[in-house]
Scaffold this motif. Sequence first.
Motif, mmCIF file in Angstrom:
data_model
loop_
_atom_site.group_PDB
_atom_site.id
_atom_site.type_symbol
_atom_site.label_atom_id
_atom_site.label_comp_id
_atom_site.label_asym_id
_atom_site.label_seq_id
_atom_site.Cartn_x
_atom_site.Cartn_y
_atom_site.Cartn_z
ATOM 1 N N ALA A 149 -7.458 7.635 -1.661
ATOM 2 C CA ALA A 149 -6.575 7.479 -0.316
ATOM 3 C C ALA A 149 -4.973 7.199 -0.165
ATOM 4 O O ALA A 149 -4.400 7.279 0.336
ATOM 5 N N GLY A 150 -5.298 6.144 -1.219
ATOM 6 C CA GLY A 150 -4.109 5.001 -1.603
ATOM 7 C C GLY A 150 -3.812 3.835 -2.286
ATOM 8 O O GLY A 150 -5.163 3.819 -3.097
ATOM 9 N N GLY A 184 -3.333 15.747 -1.824
ATOM 10 C CA GLY A 184 -4.821 15.492 -1.138
ATOM 11 C C GLY A 184 -4.985 14.031 -0.458
ATOM 12 O O GLY A 184 -5.917 13.601 0.291
ATOM 13 N N GLY A 185 -4.303 13.501 0.024
ATOM 14 C CA GLY A 185 -3.850 12.668 1.096
ATOM 15 C C GLY A 185 -4.017 13.255 2.291
ATOM 16 O O GLY A 185 -4.112 13.474 3.206
ATOM 17 N N ARG A 186 -4.631 11.698 2.946
ATOM 18 C CA ARG A 186 -4.366 12.142 4.969
ATOM 19 C C ARG A 186 -3.439 12.880 5.693
ATOM 20 O O ARG A 186 -1.877 12.869 4.719
ATOM 21 N N ARG A 187 -3.227 13.969 6.198
ATOM 22 C CA ARG A 187 -2.569 14.719 6.800
ATOM 23 C C ARG A 187 -1.840 13.721 8.644
ATOM 24 O O ARG A 187 -0.547 14.607 8.774
ATOM 25 N N SER A 188 -2.521 13.286 8.735
ATOM 26 C CA SER A 188 -1.689 11.639 10.201
ATOM 27 C C SER A 188 -1.761 10.637 9.858
ATOM 28 O O SER A 188 -2.196 10.100 8.666
ATOM 29 N N PRO A 189 -0.412 10.096 10.629
ATOM 30 C CA PRO A 189 -0.590 8.791 10.604
ATOM 31 C C PRO A 189 -1.617 7.605 10.458
ATOM 32 O O PRO A 189 -2.917 8.207 11.272
ATOM 33 N N ALA A 190 -1.202 6.969 9.543
ATOM 34 C CA ALA A 190 -3.124 5.711 9.736
ATOM 35 C C ALA A 190 -1.684 4.762 11.143
ATOM 36 O O ALA A 190 -1.748 3.795 10.945
ATOM 37 N N ASP A 191 -3.221 4.471 11.973
ATOM 38 C CA ASP A 191 -2.966 3.590 12.508
ATOM 39 C C ASP A 191 -2.083 2.356 12.487
ATOM 40 O O ASP A 191 -3.183 2.180 11.835
ATOM 41 N N LEU A 227 0.530 -1.401 0.250
ATOM 42 C CA LEU A 227 0.248 0.468 0.116
ATOM 43 C C LEU A 227 0.723 1.280 -0.024
ATOM 44 O O LEU A 227 1.693 1.382 0.652
ATOM 45 N N THR A 228 0.988 2.388 -1.043
ATOM 46 C CA THR A 228 1.255 3.361 -0.737
ATOM 47 C C THR A 228 0.393 4.591 -0.551
ATOM 48 O O THR A 228 -0.855 4.574 -0.811
ATOM 49 N N LEU A 229 0.468 5.673 0.342
ATOM 50 C CA LEU A 229 -0.600 6.642 0.717
ATOM 51 C C LEU A 229 -0.244 7.537 -0.057
ATOM 52 O O LEU A 229 0.750 7.529 -0.672
ATOM 53 N N ARG A 230 -0.955 8.905 -0.351
ATOM 54 C CA ARG A 230 -0.819 10.260 -1.037
ATOM 55 C C ARG A 230 -0.531 10.738 -0.122
ATOM 56 O O ARG A 230 -0.788 10.434 0.951
ATOM 57 N N ALA A 231 0.264 11.437 -0.444
ATOM 58 C CA ALA A 231 0.653 12.784 0.021
ATOM 59 C C ALA A 231 -0.041 13.378 0.708
ATOM 60 O O ALA A 231 -0.920 13.778 -0.003
ATOM 61 N N PRO A 232 0.101 14.023 1.306
ATOM 62 C CA PRO A 232 -0.704 15.614 1.621
ATOM 63 C C PRO A 232 -0.488 16.443 0.699
ATOM 64 O O PRO A 232 -1.365 17.118 0.495
ATOM 65 N N SER A 233 -0.073 16.328 0.511
ATOM 66 C CA SER A 233 0.703 17.402 -1.069
ATOM 67 C C SER A 233 -0.348 17.332 -2.350
ATOM 68 O O SER A 233 -0.493 18.342 -2.541
ATOM 69 N N PRO A 248 3.777 0.240 13.615
ATOM 70 C CA PRO A 248 2.592 0.717 14.283
ATOM 71 C C PRO A 248 1.921 1.336 13.724
ATOM 72 O O PRO A 248 0.621 1.649 13.962
ATOM 73 N N ALA A 249 2.085 1.973 12.450
ATOM 74 C CA ALA A 249 1.859 3.387 11.541
ATOM 75 C C ALA A 249 2.244 3.307 10.570
ATOM 76 O O ALA A 249 3.304 2.940 9.980
ATOM 77 N N LEU A 250 1.610 4.133 9.395
ATOM 78 C CA LEU A 250 1.638 4.441 8.288
ATOM 79 C C LEU A 250 2.058 5.588 7.999
ATOM 80 O O LEU A 250 0.767 5.774 8.181
ATOM 81 N N GLU A 251 2.621 6.120 7.543
ATOM 82 C CA GLU A 251 2.970 7.831 7.390
ATOM 83 C C GLU A 251 1.813 8.340 6.493
ATOM 84 O O GLU A 251 2.293 7.835 5.601
ATOM 85 N N PRO A 252 1.491 9.631 6.610
ATOM 86 C CA PRO A 252 1.502 10.196 5.404
ATOM 87 C C PRO A 252 1.940 10.908 4.124
ATOM 88 O O PRO A 252 3.232 10.521 4.448
ATOM 89 N N GLY A 253 1.623 9.969 2.926
ATOM 90 C CA GLY A 253 2.901 10.181 1.982
ATOM 91 C C GLY A 253 3.738 8.581 2.120
ATOM 92 O O GLY A 253 4.431 8.177 1.267
ATOM 93 N N GLY A 254 3.816 7.997 2.907
ATOM 94 C CA GLY A 254 4.045 6.278 2.952
ATOM 95 C C GLY A 254 4.156 5.037 2.342
ATOM 96 O O GLY A 254 2.452 5.004 1.387
ATOM 97 N N ARG A 255 4.364 4.099 2.112
ATOM 98 C CA ARG A 255 4.658 2.848 1.524
ATOM 99 C C ARG A 255 4.751 2.357 2.684
ATOM 100 O O ARG A 255 5.393 1.970 3.951
ATOM 101 N N ALA A 256 4.124 0.339 2.704
ATOM 102 C CA ALA A 256 3.941 -0.933 4.265
ATOM 103 C C ALA A 256 3.698 -1.742 3.336
ATOM 104 O O ALA A 256 2.739 -1.525 2.379
ATOM 105 N N THR A 257 3.895 -2.894 3.383
ATOM 106 C CA THR A 257 3.209 -4.386 2.946
ATOM 107 C C THR A 257 2.147 -3.923 4.461
ATOM 108 O O THR A 257 2.029 -4.123 5.497
ATOM 109 N N VAL A 258 0.804 -4.399 3.794
ATOM 110 C CA VAL A 258 -0.232 -4.456 4.717
ATOM 111 C C VAL A 258 -1.416 -5.182 4.572
ATOM 112 O O VAL A 258 -1.366 -6.147 3.781
#
Length: 158
Positions: free
Chosen positions: A138-139, A60-67, A52-58, A100-110
Motif C-alpha cells: 500500500a506504501g 492499486g493503492g487506497r482510494r480514501s485518505p489515511a487518517d 511514507l509514500t502511498l501508492r496511487a489509486p491507479s 490531519p490525513a495522507l491523501e491516496p498517492g500522497g507523501r508525508a513524514t509519519v
Amino acid sequence: MDVVALLKSASLLVPEETATAAAAEELRLERSAAWCHWREGETRNGVIRADLTLRAPSDGGRRSPADGAGVLRPMWNIGNSTPAGEPEHNIACIWVEDAPALEPGGRATVRLAPLTPRSWRHLEPGQVITMHETRTVAGTAVVLQADFRHTEMCFGES
C-alpha cells in the motif's frame, strides 16, 4: 472573540514538560489530546519516523485518505521473517506529521507506533520498509529516525 482559538494559542506558550493530555481533553482539543497520548507512548517505546509514500489509486493503492491521527493500523514488512522463512508483517499505527490525513498517492513524514515495539528495534535510518493493508504493498517508507535509546530500561537490556 473566538475563545477556543485564543485558548489554543495560549496553550502553545505552556512549556512542553508541563503540558498534559488532561488539559487538552478538558479544552476538548481532541487532536492535541491524542498527540499527548502518542508522545507518551513514544517516551516508553521509542521514536520511529519515516518518509511514507502511498501508492496511487491507479496503481492499486487506497482510494480514501489515511487518517493522520493514529487511527490507521496497517501491517509493515520491516525485514522480520517467520520460522518458515516467510516475510513477517508487524503492525504499527501511523501519525502523519503536519497534516490531519495522507491523501491516496500522497507523501508525508509519519511516526509509527508498533504494536510490538521490541520487533522494530533493528530499524535504522535509510532502511526501506513497506506498508500493507492487504497482500499488496500500500506504501513504501524510508526510515528517517529510529530512536530506542531511552527504552533500554523498559526492555531490561543494557
